[in-house]
Each structure stands twice: as structure tokens, then as C-alpha cells.
Scaffold this motif. Structure first.
Motif, PDB file in Angstrom:
ATOM      1  N   LEU A 126      24.408   7.920 -43.727  1.00  0.00           N
ATOM      2  CA  LEU A 126      24.738   6.493 -43.603  1.00  0.00           C
ATOM      3  C   LEU A 126      24.591   5.768 -44.930  1.00  0.00           C
ATOM      4  CD1 LEU A 126      25.321   3.908 -41.938  1.00  0.00           C
ATOM      5  CD2 LEU A 126      22.866   3.761 -41.487  1.00  0.00           C
ATOM      6  N   GLY A 127      25.591   4.960 -45.255  1.00  0.00           N
ATOM      7  CA  GLY A 127      25.517   3.997 -46.342  1.00  0.00           C
ATOM      8  C   GLY A 127      25.813   2.618 -45.794  1.00  0.00           C
ATOM      9  N   ALA A 128      25.084   1.601 -46.255  1.00  0.00           N
ATOM     10  CA  ALA A 128      25.268   0.247 -45.741  1.00  0.00           C
ATOM     11  C   ALA A 128      24.769  -0.748 -46.772  1.00  0.00           C
ATOM     12  CB  ALA A 128      24.518   0.058 -44.417  1.00  0.00           C
ATOM     13  N   VAL A 129      25.050  -2.005 -46.515  1.00  0.00           N
ATOM     14  CA  VAL A 129      24.614  -3.109 -47.371  1.00  0.00           C
ATOM     15  C   VAL A 129      23.462  -3.823 -46.683  1.00  0.00           C
ATOM     16  CG1 VAL A 129      25.314  -5.304 -48.429  1.00  0.00           C
ATOM     17  CG2 VAL A 129      26.929  -3.378 -48.349  1.00  0.00           C
ATOM     18  N   ALA A 130      22.492  -4.229 -47.432  1.00  0.00           N
ATOM     19  CA  ALA A 130      21.377  -4.990 -46.860  1.00  0.00           C
ATOM     20  C   ALA A 130      21.885  -6.245 -46.167  1.00  0.00           C
ATOM     21  CB  ALA A 130      20.376  -5.358 -47.954  1.00  0.00           C
ATOM     22  N   ASP A 131      21.207  -6.646 -45.104  1.00  0.00           N
ATOM     23  CA  ASP A 131      21.535  -7.902 -44.441  1.00  0.00           C
ATOM     24  C   ASP A 131      21.072  -9.041 -45.338  1.00  0.00           C
ATOM     25  OD1 ASP A 131      21.418 -10.242 -42.714  1.00  0.00           O
ATOM     26  OD2 ASP A 131      21.783  -8.850 -41.072  1.00  0.00           O
ATOM     27  N   PHE A 197      18.606  -1.296 -33.814  1.00  0.00           N
ATOM     28  CA  PHE A 197      18.496   0.120 -33.459  1.00  0.00           C
ATOM     29  C   PHE A 197      18.799   1.009 -34.662  1.00  0.00           C
ATOM     30  CE2 PHE A 197      20.875   3.947 -32.051  1.00  0.00           C
ATOM     31  CZ  PHE A 197      19.847   4.624 -31.406  1.00  0.00           C
ATOM     32  N   LEU A 198      19.863   0.712 -35.386  1.00  0.00           N
ATOM     33  CA  LEU A 198      20.203   1.508 -36.567  1.00  0.00           C
ATOM     34  C   LEU A 198      19.110   1.400 -37.639  1.00  0.00           C
ATOM     35  CD1 LEU A 198      24.035   0.882 -36.944  1.00  0.00           C
ATOM     36  CD2 LEU A 198      22.918   3.082 -36.555  1.00  0.00           C
ATOM     37  N   ALA A 199      18.561   0.189 -37.817  1.00  0.00           N
ATOM     38  CA  ALA A 199      17.492   0.013 -38.802  1.00  0.00           C
ATOM     39  C   ALA A 199      16.285   0.878 -38.451  1.00  0.00           C
ATOM     40  CB  ALA A 199      17.086  -1.455 -38.881  1.00  0.00           C
ATOM     41  N   HIS A 200      16.035   1.045 -37.163  1.00  0.00           N
ATOM     42  CA  HIS A 200      14.917   1.888 -36.719  1.00  0.00           C
ATOM     43  C   HIS A 200      15.234   3.376 -36.890  1.00  0.00           C
ATOM     44  CE1 HIS A 200      11.680   3.438 -34.191  1.00  0.00           C
ATOM     45  NE2 HIS A 200      12.592   4.100 -33.491  1.00  0.00           N
ATOM     46  N   VAL A 201      16.408   3.798 -36.444  1.00  0.00           N
ATOM     47  CA  VAL A 201      16.771   5.219 -36.502  1.00  0.00           C
ATOM     48  C   VAL A 201      16.807   5.715 -37.947  1.00  0.00           C
ATOM     49  CG1 VAL A 201      18.618   6.887 -36.047  1.00  0.00           C
ATOM     50  CG2 VAL A 201      18.010   5.178 -34.316  1.00  0.00           C
ATOM     51  N   PHE A 202      17.384   4.898 -38.846  1.00  0.00           N
ATOM     52  CA  PHE A 202      17.511   5.292 -40.247  1.00  0.00           C
ATOM     53  C   PHE A 202      16.454   4.589 -41.103  1.00  0.00           C
ATOM     54  CE2 PHE A 202      21.699   6.082 -38.465  1.00  0.00           C
ATOM     55  CZ  PHE A 202      22.061   7.287 -39.043  1.00  0.00           C
ATOM     56  N   ASP A 203      15.292   4.356 -40.566  1.00  0.00           N
ATOM     57  CA  ASP A 203      14.268   3.556 -41.231  1.00  0.00           C
ATOM     58  C   ASP A 203      14.014   4.023 -42.672  1.00  0.00           C
ATOM     59  OD1 ASP A 203      12.229   1.815 -41.785  1.00  0.00           O
ATOM     60  OD2 ASP A 203      10.855   2.556 -40.244  1.00  0.00           O
ATOM     61  N   GLY A 204      14.570   3.290 -43.626  1.00  0.00           N
ATOM     62  CA  GLY A 204      14.395   3.608 -45.034  1.00  0.00           C
ATOM     63  C   GLY A 204      15.196   4.794 -45.512  1.00  0.00           C
ATOM     64  N   ARG A 205      16.006   5.387 -44.648  1.00  0.00           N
ATOM     65  CA  ARG A 205      16.739   6.609 -45.002  1.00  0.00           C
ATOM     66  C   ARG A 205      18.251   6.378 -45.013  1.00  0.00           C
ATOM     67  NH1 ARG A 205      16.764  10.269 -41.512  1.00  0.00           N
ATOM     68  NH2 ARG A 205      16.245   8.918 -39.760  1.00  0.00           N
ATOM     69  N   TRP A 206      18.649   5.192 -45.415  1.00  0.00           N
ATOM     70  CA  TRP A 206      20.077   4.931 -45.570  1.00  0.00           C
ATOM     71  C   TRP A 206      20.356   4.572 -47.023  1.00  0.00           C
ATOM     72  CZ3 TRP A 206      20.885  -0.298 -46.822  1.00  0.00           C
ATOM     73  CH2 TRP A 206      19.832  -1.176 -46.507  1.00  0.00           C
ATOM     74  N   THR A 207      21.545   4.930 -47.466  1.00  0.00           N
ATOM     75  CA  THR A 207      21.950   4.691 -48.850  1.00  0.00           C
ATOM     76  C   THR A 207      22.391   3.244 -48.993  1.00  0.00           C
ATOM     77  OG1 THR A 207      22.651   6.994 -49.112  1.00  0.00           O
ATOM     78  CG2 THR A 207      23.564   5.376 -50.672  1.00  0.00           C
ATOM     79  N   GLU A 208      21.779   2.527 -49.938  1.00  0.00           N
ATOM     80  CA  GLU A 208      22.098   1.108 -50.096  1.00  0.00           C
ATOM     81  C   GLU A 208      23.340   0.936 -50.963  1.00  0.00           C
ATOM     82  OE1 GLU A 208      20.131  -3.222 -51.181  1.00  0.00           O
ATOM     83  OE2 GLU A 208      18.927  -1.400 -51.398  1.00  0.00           O
ATOM     84  N   LEU A 209      24.358   0.322 -50.391  1.00  0.00           N
ATOM     85  CA  LEU A 209      25.602   0.031 -51.101  1.00  0.00           C
ATOM     86  C   LEU A 209      25.516  -1.337 -51.760  1.00  0.00           C
ATOM     87  CD1 LEU A 209      28.133   1.138 -48.322  1.00  0.00           C
ATOM     88  CD2 LEU A 209      27.272   2.522 -50.231  1.00  0.00           C
TER      89      LEU A 209
END
Length: 374
Positions: A126-131, A197-209
Motif C-alpha cells: 500500500l502507498g497513500a498520502v497522509a490525511d 480500518f486501513l490505518a489499523h491494518v497497515f499501522d505504520g507499514r504503508w508507503t507515504e506518497l
């Protein structure tokens, strides 16, 4: 057996019900201007007999009621957060032949294409942008650390789920259907169910775009848009640009966004009038805002203006510092820049909002002749 060519393809996908189907189609058609990839629109109708007007394009594929069967029963839902918000989790199962997928909310327009996005490494899928609205404080203005703990996030990192870059080979190994009921049993007081839910599942383990891949509606008027040069603008506010241009005192964002949406809808053969929504202010409030604006132009600022200007500059500087720090530290994946090319903004007070005119993304996102729809 799939060819190597098909395995290395990319796709953008949307999920919509009958209320958002036209907007998803208009967005997909608009994005074919910029993006050389396939597009998939998953329609999950609340009313099974609702007619869907498909946009005619060889790169756009429609899917009907293919995702609902993946979803477990008993998940939180409301008029604001219907069941379809969870379905983005399962669409990659049906698009598993692609090397990379990009999920987009239907309220997004593309202002550019960036092929480098497809090459961003995604070790956890997962890659995403911070809220951007929750960088300083939690949603509903809660203290951030306590808010994150309440939704099961310990890393301090929280993404906006409107733009998700997905590696389906990794993503599809996760048992989302089994984890969803367990999560909401443990954390029933979520504000944004799918996003939390996604923030919990990928807690700290997502690539920040980079924020340019999901430039969110709440920061459009903070004087940073042109410098950021967003690829995707995410209109996630209450007043949406397809509602039509509103009076100054109803929306702080530039009316040019409404003009872009008008053309995007017209290119699908749709009438923009069907999407108009007028937000009205009582006459006394309009008179008050007009007086405050007039006093400001005469050099007589009110206390309200002073407070709002101070708040605007605080927001501007905080977000600017966050982005410039991320660029300098090379924290944002897919972002080659090390600094922002930013001129000092000149905000003005319209009586209700502090605004900056003309701070728009570079380029014209909608520049095609009308397309036929079927």
C-alpha cells in the motif's frame, strides 16, 4: 497462462453506486487525457433496477454488482458512509493480473499524469498520502494521540483512503473479510470506518506518497496549491465543485474548479444542471459578511478578520513546514523535488473566509471535445 505484457500493466479503478456513477464516469473519461492505463468502474447499486449511463471509451470497463459478495455482514454504515466504502478492499481480487492498481474516490480530478507513481516500491502492498486534515489534531478536533489510540493506531501515521496505490500480489494475501468484523468489535467508535480500518491494518507499514497525489479539499485555499502542483485534487468538502460556483461566503475555494467539472460532465454528454445544488445564506448573514468585507477593504479590520487571518497563516505555515520537511528528508515516495518553488501568498478577507485567488494547479485538466456516451 497470462502474458508478461498483461502482468506489467497498470489500472485505475473507481467504486460507485448509482448516485456517483456519472461522476465516476466523468472522472475516468477526464483521466484518459493524462493516463495511459486501463480504467475500471465498479458499480454497486443500492436500487438494483437503477439505470447506469456508461461512458463510451475503449479503456473504460464497467462492472456491476461483482463486489458485494465479498463483504461480511454487520459492518457499521450510514448515509454518509454506505457499505460501498469497504468494497475498495476487494476489487484488487478481480484485477489481480495488474502489476499496480490505483484506487480513486469518484470526487477526484487528475491535473497531470506521473508514470513514476507506478514504479514506487510497495513492500507492504500500500502507498497513500497522509490525511492532511489530521496532521495536527485528530478528526473532530480530538487530541491526536488519544484519537489514534481509539482507532487502534500506534505508529502516529494516518492516511487518507481516497487515493490508494496497491500492489495486488501483496494486497490479496490479506484476509480483509475476516479482519473487518474483528476490528469494529474492538474499536466501535470509529469516525471514518474504512479509513480507520486501513490505518489499523497497515499501522505504520504503508508507503507515504507525496501530497501532490492526493491534494485534499480542505487545504485548497491555504496558498500552497500551485507550488505543490497536484496530480490529483480530491474534492472532499461539503460544497463540491459540481454543485456549481457558489457565493464567496459559501465556499473558500476558487470557482475555477466548478468550471473544470462543468466541462468534465459536458464531455460525457451530461447536463451540468442535474448536479447543481444551491447553498443559501440568510439575508442578515450575507449583510454581515458584506459589511466585514467592506471594512477590510477600507483598512478597518474586525476582530473576526484578525482571528481568521491568524488561523489561516498558522495552517499555511504548518502545512508548508510539513511538506518542505518531507521533501528535504526525501520522505515522500515518487517525489523527485527537494524543495517547493513557492511565492509568498497574499490572502484577503471576503467577510467570512481568508482566501487566495488564482492559486490553482498548473495546466488545464479538461481539454477534449465532448465524448459520446452509451
Amino acid at each position: 497462462m497470462e502474458s508478461l505484457e498483461s502482468i506489467w500493466m497498470h489500472a485505475i479503478f473507481f467504486i460507485a453506486d448509482e448516485r456517483l456513477a456519472d461522476l465516476a464516469g466523468a472522472a475516468a473519461l477526464q483521466m484518459t487525457l493524462h493516463w495511459d492505463c486501463d480504467f475500471h468502474i465498479f458499480i454497486e447499486r443500492q436500487e438494483p433496477t437503477a439505470q447506469i449511463r456508461e461512458v463510451g471509451s475503449g479503456r473504460i470497463t464497467y462492472h456491476y454488482e461483482e463486489l458485494g459478495g465479498f463483504l461480511p455482514d454487520g459492518l457499521p454504515e450510514s448515509s454518509r458512509w454506505p457499505r460501498i466504502v469497504y468494497l475498495r478492499l476487494f476489487a484488487p481480487r478481480l484485477l489481480s493480473s495488474y502489476r499496480r492498481l490505483l484506487y480513486l474516490d469518484a470526487d477526484i480530478l487528475s491535473f497531470d499524469a506521473d508514470a513514476a507513481l507506478w514504479e514506487v516500491p510497495l513492500p507492504h502492498g500500500l502507498g497513500a498520502v497522509a490525511d492532511l486534515a489530521a496532521l495536527e489534531r485528530g478528526h473532530d478536533k480530538k487530541e491526536r494521540k488519544a484519537w489514534l489510540a481509539g482507532i487502534g493506531v500506534r505508529s502516529g501515521r494516518y492516511a487518507n483512503s481516497g487515493v490508494l496505490l496497491i500492489d495486488p500480489a501483496v494486497w490479496n494475501r490479506i484476509d480483509f473479510a475476516g479482519m473487518l468484523p474483528e476490528y469494529f468489535a474492538a474499536y466501535p467508535a470509529t469516525t471514518f470506518p474504512d479509513q480507520d480500518f486501513l490505518a489499523h491494518v497497515f499501522d505504520g507499514r504503508w508507503t507515504e506518497l507525496s501530497p501532490r497525489y492526493n491534494w485534499q479539499g480542505g487545504v485548497l485555499h491555504w496558498g500552497l496549491t500551485r507550488a505543490v502542483a497536484p496530480v490529483f485534487v480530491h474534492f472532499c468538502g461539503m460544497v463540491r465543485p459540481w454543485h456549481g460556483a457558489q457565493a464567496l461566503w459559501l465556499d473558500p475555494n476558487d470557482s475555477a474548479y466548478s468550471e473544470y467539472y462543468d466541462r468534465a460532465l459536458e464531455n460525457t454528454g451530461l447536463s451540468v444542471q442535474a448536479y447543481r445544488k444551491v447553498f443559501r445564506l440568510p439575508p442578515l448573514r450575507r449583510a454581515k459578511y458584506a459589511l466585514l468585507s467592506w471594512l477590510s477593504k477600507k483598512g478597518i479590520p474586525s476582530r473576526r478578520e484578525g482571528a481568521r487571518r491568524a488561523e489561516w497563516w498558522s495552517n499555511h505555515r504548518f502545512l508548508r513546514s510539513y511538506i518542505e520537511g518531507g521533501l528535504a528528508e526525501a520522505r515522500f515516495a515518487g517525489e523527485p523535488r527537494t524543495r517547493l518553488d513557492l511565492r509568498e501568498p497574499h490572502p484577503f478577507w471576503d467577510g467570512r473566509f481568508v482566501r487566495v485567488d488564482g492559486d490553482l494547479p498548473p495546466g488545464d485538466p479538461v481539454r477534449m471535445p465532448p465524448a459520446e456516451a452509451t
